[in-house]
Write a protein that holds these residues in place. Structure first.
Motif, PDB file in Angstrom:
ATOM      1  N   ASN A  55      -7.377 -12.318  -4.193  1.00  0.00           N
ATOM      2  CA  ASN A  55      -6.875 -13.298  -5.156  1.00  0.00           C
ATOM      3  C   ASN A  55      -5.570 -13.968  -4.773  1.00  0.00           C
ATOM      4  O   ASN A  55      -4.823 -14.392  -5.633  1.00  0.00           O
ATOM      5  CB  ASN A  55      -6.724 -12.639  -6.528  1.00  0.00           C
ATOM      6  CG  ASN A  55      -8.062 -12.347  -7.144  1.00  0.00           C
ATOM      7  OD1 ASN A  55      -8.971 -13.164  -7.101  1.00  0.00           O
ATOM      8  ND2 ASN A  55      -8.207 -11.168  -7.711  1.00  0.00           N
ATOM      9  N   GLY A  56      -5.306 -14.081  -3.528  1.00  0.00           N
ATOM     10  CA  GLY A  56      -4.085 -14.773  -3.169  1.00  0.00           C
ATOM     11  C   GLY A  56      -4.031 -15.034  -1.692  1.00  0.00           C
ATOM     12  O   GLY A  56      -4.896 -14.581  -0.932  1.00  0.00           O
ATOM     13  N   PRO A  57      -3.000 -15.732  -1.284  1.00  0.00           N
ATOM     14  CA  PRO A  57      -2.825 -15.926   0.148  1.00  0.00           C
ATOM     15  C   PRO A  57      -2.453 -14.590   0.785  1.00  0.00           C
ATOM     16  O   PRO A  57      -2.020 -13.661   0.095  1.00  0.00           O
ATOM     17  CB  PRO A  57      -1.660 -16.925   0.229  1.00  0.00           C
ATOM     18  CG  PRO A  57      -0.905 -16.719  -1.037  1.00  0.00           C
ATOM     19  CD  PRO A  57      -1.925 -16.328  -2.068  1.00  0.00           C
ATOM     20  N   ALA A  58      -2.620 -14.492   2.079  1.00  0.00           N
ATOM     21  CA  ALA A  58      -2.238 -13.269   2.785  1.00  0.00           C
ATOM     22  C   ALA A  58      -0.764 -12.987   2.497  1.00  0.00           C
ATOM     23  O   ALA A  58       0.072 -13.882   2.541  1.00  0.00           O
ATOM     24  CB  ALA A  58      -2.481 -13.431   4.279  1.00  0.00           C
ATOM     25  N   ARG A  59      -0.506 -11.742   2.133  1.00  0.00           N
ATOM     26  CA  ARG A  59       0.866 -11.326   1.839  1.00  0.00           C
ATOM     27  C   ARG A  59       1.189 -10.080   2.634  1.00  0.00           C
ATOM     28  O   ARG A  59       0.292  -9.359   3.065  1.00  0.00           O
ATOM     29  CB  ARG A  59       1.021 -11.018   0.349  1.00  0.00           C
ATOM     30  CG  ARG A  59       1.056 -12.293  -0.468  1.00  0.00           C
ATOM     31  CD  ARG A  59       0.963 -11.991  -1.924  1.00  0.00           C
ATOM     32  NE  ARG A  59      -0.427 -11.599  -2.178  1.00  0.00           N
ATOM     33  CZ  ARG A  59      -0.820 -10.954  -3.229  1.00  0.00           C
ATOM     34  NH1 ARG A  59       0.030 -10.588  -4.144  1.00  0.00           N
ATOM     35  NH2 ARG A  59      -2.083 -10.647  -3.407  1.00  0.00           N
ATOM     36  N   ASN A  60       2.476  -9.800   2.753  1.00  0.00           N
ATOM     37  CA  ASN A  60       2.844  -8.587   3.464  1.00  0.00           C
ATOM     38  C   ASN A  60       2.675  -7.379   2.554  1.00  0.00           C
ATOM     39  O   ASN A  60       2.521  -7.505   1.327  1.00  0.00           O
ATOM     40  CB  ASN A  60       4.252  -8.680   4.068  1.00  0.00           C
ATOM     41  CG  ASN A  60       5.350  -8.685   3.036  1.00  0.00           C
ATOM     42  OD1 ASN A  60       5.303  -7.988   2.030  1.00  0.00           O
ATOM     43  ND2 ASN A  60       6.372  -9.488   3.287  1.00  0.00           N
ATOM     44  N   GLN A  61       2.677  -6.220   3.159  1.00  0.00           N
ATOM     45  CA  GLN A  61       2.419  -4.985   2.427  1.00  0.00           C
ATOM     46  C   GLN A  61       3.469  -4.741   1.347  1.00  0.00           C
ATOM     47  O   GLN A  61       3.147  -4.246   0.270  1.00  0.00           O
ATOM     48  CB  GLN A  61       2.354  -3.812   3.405  1.00  0.00           C
ATOM     49  CG  GLN A  61       1.175  -3.906   4.324  1.00  0.00           C
ATOM     50  CD  GLN A  61       1.116  -2.790   5.364  1.00  0.00           C
ATOM     51  OE1 GLN A  61       0.434  -2.934   6.328  1.00  0.00           O
ATOM     52  NE2 GLN A  61       1.814  -1.704   5.168  1.00  0.00           N
ATOM     53  N   GLY A  62       4.711  -5.098   1.623  1.00  0.00           N
ATOM     54  CA  GLY A  62       5.775  -4.897   0.629  1.00  0.00           C
ATOM     55  C   GLY A  62       5.529  -5.700  -0.633  1.00  0.00           C
ATOM     56  O   GLY A  62       5.725  -5.206  -1.744  1.00  0.00           O
ATOM     57  N   ALA A  63       5.087  -6.941  -0.485  1.00  0.00           N
ATOM     58  CA  ALA A  63       4.809  -7.790  -1.651  1.00  0.00           C
ATOM     59  C   ALA A  63       3.643  -7.233  -2.461  1.00  0.00           C
ATOM     60  O   ALA A  63       3.676  -7.231  -3.694  1.00  0.00           O
ATOM     61  CB  ALA A  63       4.519  -9.222  -1.211  1.00  0.00           C
ATOM     62  N   ILE A  64       2.617  -6.751  -1.773  1.00  0.00           N
ATOM     63  CA  ILE A  64       1.467  -6.166  -2.476  1.00  0.00           C
ATOM     64  C   ILE A  64       1.887  -4.884  -3.192  1.00  0.00           C
ATOM     65  O   ILE A  64       1.507  -4.662  -4.341  1.00  0.00           O
ATOM     66  CB  ILE A  64       0.304  -5.906  -1.494  1.00  0.00           C
ATOM     67  CG1 ILE A  64      -0.236  -7.231  -0.969  1.00  0.00           C
ATOM     68  CG2 ILE A  64      -0.805  -5.104  -2.171  1.00  0.00           C
ATOM     69  CD1 ILE A  64      -1.244  -7.087   0.161  1.00  0.00           C
TER      70      ILE A  64
END
Length: 188
Positions: A55-64
């Motif tokens: 459900n979103g653009p690729a994000r880094n692990q910290g943001a997830i």
């Protein structure tokens, strides 16, 4: 009604206790969701991580991790579990090569769609006492409360939240107002 009271003229105190109601619904949802996700990599938490990736653009692990309220170390293992069957892939962040972005794969999107349908059936069963309109209203209200709660992020400063919900001291009580200035209550 919980039916715990023997006096019909006095309602059961649990019948309007939000925590009790949320707890019952939560436990029912968790039990059914765990059953629906029993063989899914990482179980319900793995599904949440995959949902974040879908459900979103690729994000880094910290943001997830921050979005889902999952410890970064635990998240690493969950992503490993999802990477094994090819549901997600990590890639270097072009803006900062030290970060790894989490991308959903076609296989991951297909697995997510299949499990999403299964969880919708769980939710329909759980909300079976409501009409479709009531169910939609409940979802909209819960979404608003959840978003508001997440925006205030009570996990960041639990002491501040405790102060906000603590009742005003009764001036008649001898200990009212004796707490030292600047000292925060301990959360237990």
């Amino acid at each position: 009604m919980t039916g715990a009271t023997d006096r019909p003229d006095r309602p059961d105190p649990l019948d309007d206790d939000l925590g009790w109601m949320l707890g019952i619904v939560f436990r029912g949802h968790v039990k059914a969701a765990e059953h629906a996700l029993t063989d899914f990599p990482g179980g319900p938490r793995g599904y949440q991580v995959l949902t974040a990736a879908v459900n979103g653009p690729a994000r880094n692990q910290g943001a997830i991790a921050e979005e889902l309220g999952i410890d970064r170390t635990v998240l690493t293992y969950l992503i490993d579990d999802l990477e094994g069957p090819g549901f997600v892939a990590r890639r270097a962040d072009p803006a900062d090569r030290r970060n790894r972005l989490v991308d959903v794969t076609d296989a991951g999107r297909a697995a997510w769609e299949q499990r999403r349908r299964a969880l919708r059936q769980v939710e329909s069963h759980l909300l079976g006492a409501l009409t479709p309109a009531e169910s939609a209203t409940l979802r909209a209200l819960l979404q608003r409360v959840a978003c508001s709660t997440q925006a205030t992020d009570p996990l960041r400063d639990l002491c501040e939240v405790v102060e906000q919900v603590r009742p005003e001291p009764d001036p008649a009580e001898p200990s009212a107002g004796r707490r030292r200035a600047g000292r925060r209550p301990t959360a237990s």
